[in-house]
Every structure is written in C-alpha cells, then in structure tokens.
Design an enzyme around this catalytic site. Structure first.
Site, PDB file in Angstrom:
ATOM      1  N   HIS A 136       0.843  -1.191   0.000  1.00 49.42           N
ATOM      2  CA  HIS A 136       0.000   0.000   0.000  1.00 49.42           C
ATOM      3  C   HIS A 136       0.881   1.245   0.000  1.00 49.42           C
ATOM      4  O   HIS A 136       2.004   1.215   0.496  1.00 49.42           O
ATOM      5  CB  HIS A 136      -0.857   0.036   1.265  1.00 49.42           C
ATOM      6  CG  HIS A 136      -1.779  -1.124   1.388  1.00 49.42           C
ATOM      7  ND1 HIS A 136      -2.943  -1.232   0.660  1.00 49.42           N
ATOM      8  CD2 HIS A 136      -1.714  -2.249   2.141  1.00 49.42           C
ATOM      9  CE1 HIS A 136      -3.561  -2.356   0.975  1.00 49.42           C
ATOM     10  NE2 HIS A 136      -2.842  -3.004   1.869  1.00 49.42           N
ATOM     11  N   CYS A 178      -0.262   2.255  -4.420  1.00 51.07           N
ATOM     12  CA  CYS A 178      -1.074   3.381  -4.841  1.00 51.07           C
ATOM     13  C   CYS A 178      -0.206   4.633  -4.882  1.00 51.07           C
ATOM     14  O   CYS A 178       0.669   4.820  -4.028  1.00 51.07           O
ATOM     15  CB  CYS A 178      -2.216   3.611  -3.862  1.00 51.07           C
ATOM     16  SG  CYS A 178      -3.449   2.318  -3.904  1.00 51.07           S
TER      17      CYS A 178
END
Ligand SMILES: *[C@@H]1O[C@H](CO)[C@@H](O)[C@H](O)[C@H]1NC(C)=O
Ligand SMILES: *[C@@H]1O[C@H](CO)[C@@H](O)[C@H](O)[C@H]1NC(C)=O
Length: 437
Positions: A136, A178
């Site tokens: 992430h 991301c």
C-alpha cells in the site's frame, strides 16, 4: 596483513559483474495475501534468472502462508488455476515478522550490516541491482508492516547514498503501490536508476484475481492473489524471453495490460533498450492470463469482506457481517478524521471553499520537510486500525489522504500556520477521533 596482501596480489579478486536483488512486501495479514504472493513470485524469478540466492534479499512479514485462513497451509499462489505453481516453495525469507520496517529496508539497500543485523546489499559499481517493493502507499509514502511508513524524502536520500557509495552500475526499481508515481521525484536522466511504478502520483494501483477469480485447484483462497502491475510484469517475465526482450518492450506491454492505472517510468532511460535479462529475468514459459476484474487497492478490504459475507456458510454469516461492518466503520472513521483535520485547518481562514480544496486538490508535493513531519505525526498520534493490521495511524485505505497533508503543507501561507501548528492540529484531531471509538 602482509599475508593477506600477498594473497590478494597472488589471487587478484575477480571483478566480474554480479546481479543483486532486494524484494520487500510492506503489509501483513491474510487480506494482503497478494503482496507476499507477488514477492515470492518475484523471488522465484530472480533465482531462475541467475541471481545467486546469496545475492537476493527478501523481507516480508511471512504471516500469510501459515495463516489459519489459508486453505493451502504453507503455500502461496500468485495466479488461479489447477496448474498454478506454489510460489512459497523455496522462497527464502531473510527478514520476517517485526524486523520488517522501513528502517531495515534503507539499511539493506545502503549496505548497513551493523544496523540491519543480517544480510545486506554488498554490490559494487560493476553490478546490476533490482529492487522490487509491493504494498500500500499514498502520495509521498509507502507502508511497512511494522513501524513508520517510508517517506519519499527518505527513499530519495537512500538512493543518493547508494549512488555515492557506488553500489550499482544500473539499478532498476519496480514499485507496486497506490500513488507510487510520487516516490521518485528527483531521479536524474543520467543517474543509472530506472524506476517503474504501478501508477502515477494521483491514483490507486489495483489488485487482481480477487473474489470469485481467486480459485486455485478448486478452492477459493478468500483474498486477491496478486496485484495487477506485478502480475503483469512477472507473467511477462515468465514467458522466458528475457534475453531478447528489452525494458522498453516490457514496459510498453505491461503498460498496456495494466489498464486500470498509468504505469510510469522515471529516471535514466539510457538502458531501457538493454535486454531485461541483464538485470532481472525469467523462467518457465507460461500462458499469459490477465484478470479483467481488477479491484482498486483502496477498496480491496471492503470488497473482500463483502465477498466473504456473500460466500460464508450459514453458521458463519453473522461473524462475516460483523467483519464487513467493522471494515466499513473503520473507513468511515478515516473519512471523518480527514474532514475534521480540514475543517480545523480552515476554522479561522476567510477563504471560500477552503475545506473542499484541502480535501480535493491534487497538487504536487512541494514542501517535503513539512509533509514528512505531518506523515510521521500521523503515524505516531493517530489510532491504528485493527481491521487493517496497522501499527500506527496509517492503513491501506487512509493513505489516500496523504494528499490532504500535502495540501496543508502547500497552503501554509493561506492557512497562516507553521509546520509545528499543523502537526498539533493533526495530533489534536486524532486525539478527538480516538475518543469517539
Ligand atoms: C509454518 O508452519 C510450518 C509447519 O508447522 C513450520 O515449519 C514453519 O516454520 C512455519 N513458518 C512460519 C513462517 O511461521
Ligand atoms: C484491460 O485489460 C484486460 C486484459 O488485461 C482486458 O480484458 C480488458 O478488456 C481491458 N480493458 C480495457 C478498458 O481496455
């Protein structure tokens, strides 16, 4: 000393180029199955392509293969199917559990064995180095399963240190997270570093083989098996054309396949026409199978929890519903928290749409030091999310609000607040939200 010198003169040290690889998965928990599956697959690729096992350094929590939720104990799969290979088999983890931190990652890359207390990169300026990070992230940061996030400022410094210590001839960095396009702002065109990211600086990356697609040998895994960009470059490598395929053609192909986000490359493009096998390469010829049903990484917890509830046997429906509700509530709390931060920041500011623009602007990171300070304050002072296995304020969902902290920093003059005042504002907002729990 004299003997050693004599030996050195007699047996000159061979100066052949070596290949090295550093692989890191930044998450923990069964719902992040895909990151450890990607990492072990990447490990297998490095090995099969001739990077000596001694030169591969792998760090991951290593809590997924043996997790109680795993229908195949001690195994990990990076793609569905009856003939999907177990990528955990032979996947040698050098650092696991609580040792896996951003600090360790930096120590390994810069060859700081004293601090890492284990295997580190010992490459020279003759060598090629491949770095692969999957997890992430958000604007200017990527996560690790323990301790604070890795900030772009720290990553830039790490790469500069490697450069000044002459630790590579070429370095290729593949990053899946991301907003990973925000992590390489100052690579030079002649710096011998090529970074390829799963997404640009303003968007999510995507998980793949999720829900109904995550079926291996007839069993549902209950978690996504891979990430779209990672699976795409690795399955491309699996085709075994590494001696002829160049980075340029791989990046082009992977960019086309990773059609939910924008694959970006940064830095030195001078070796994109060299064969991939010179840095990282591949093994078995396998069929290419890319998932059309990719899931935005920010939504994976919600969609997995929903899928689990839909597919739960009758006696487990209630528990699955509770889990789903907790995930939704945790997400709502994060939304509220950043609303609070924006509203506090604008409380004494006489500007139309102040709050809206703090929440929605997508400006670049301008003030690294301010952002670094707020990101670390957020980690240290904000409540950890149980459903996300986070060890500080950040989690796989709320990292999308790292942009809001960038917006606070970019608008310091308009807000009339110094970095320290913004830090207390974040701390106070988190204190208030922790009480609501
Ligand atoms: C997983 O379980 C096996 C069998 O019990 C054990 O040998 C192994 O050490 C465990 N691995 C980890 C990482 O916990
Ligand atoms: C995206 O790629 C997948 C295969 O990788 C394909 O099935 C799908 O149609 C593509 N979508 C678009 C919008 O191009």
């Amino acid at each position: 000393m004299a003997l050693r010198l004599a030996l050195l003169l007699f047996f000159p040290v061979a100066v052949t180029a070596e290949k090295w690889a550093v692989i890191a998965a930044g998450s923990s928990g069964f719902w992040n199955y895909r990151h450890q599956a990607d990492s072990c697959h990447s490990y297998q690729l490095m090995l099969k392509s001739g990077v000596p096992a001694d030169n591969i350094i792998l760090m991951m929590q290593d809590d997924v293969a043996n997790a109680s939720e795993n229908p195949f104990k001690g195994q990990l799969y990076n793609k569905p199917g009856n003939d999907s290979p177990d990528v955990y088999k032979g996947c040698k983890v050098d650092y696991r559990g609580s040792k896996v931190t951003a600090k360790l990652f930096m120590d390994v890359l810069t060859g700081n064995a004293a601090s890492a207390q284990g295997k580190v990169l010992k490459s020279t300026d003759k060598d090629t180095v491949f770095v692969n990070f999957v997890d992430h992230g958000g604007v200017g940061l990527v996560a690790f399963p323990n301790g604070p996030v890795l900030h772009v400022k720290e990553l830039s410094q790490t790469l500069k240190t490697m450069q000044s210590q002459k630790m590579f001839k070429q370095l290729v960095f593949y990053m899946e997270a991301c907003e990973s396009g925000s992590m390489f702002p100052d690579l030079k065109g002649d710096g011998k570093i090529l970074a390829v990211t799963a997404s640009n600086a303003k968007e999510s990356s995507w998980g793949t083989y999720c829900g109904d697609e995550a079926v291996v040998k007839g069993k549902s895994i209950g978690s996504c098996l891979g990430d779209l960009f990672s699976v795409n470059w690795m399955q491309d490598d699996d085709l075994g054309k590494y001696s002829s395929e160049t980075f340029r053609s791989q990046i082009k192909k992977v960019t086309k396949l990773t059609n939910k986000s924008h694959v970006c490359s940064f830095g030195d493009q001078s070796f994109v026409d060299e064969a991939i096998g010179d840095v990282e390469s591949s093994w078995l010829a396998e069929e290419e199978t890319s998932s059309p049903n990719a899931v935005d990484a920010r939504d994976i917890y919600v969609s997995q929890a929903y899928w689990a509830w839909m597919n739960a046997p009758a006696d487990q429906k209630d528990a699955a519903w509770q889990t789903f509700s907790a995930v939704v509530a945790s997400r709502e709390k994060d939304n509220q928290l950043f609303q609070t931060i924006a509203s506090k920041a604008c409380a004494d500011v006489n500007k139309l749409n102040c709050q809206e623009s703090l929440l929605s602007d997508q400006g670049d990171l301008e003030d690294m030091d301010c952002h670094y300070a707020l990101v670390h304050t957020f980690h240290a002072s904000c409540p950890a999310s149980e459903s996300h296995h986070s060890t500080g304020g950040w989690n796989g969902y709320n990292m999308k609000f790292s942009q809001v902290l960038a917006n606070l920093c970019n608008n310091q003059a308009m807000l009339g607040k110094k970095t320290e005042e913004l830090e207390s504002l974040v701390r106070d907002s988190c204190g208030a939200s922790a009480l609501v729990v």
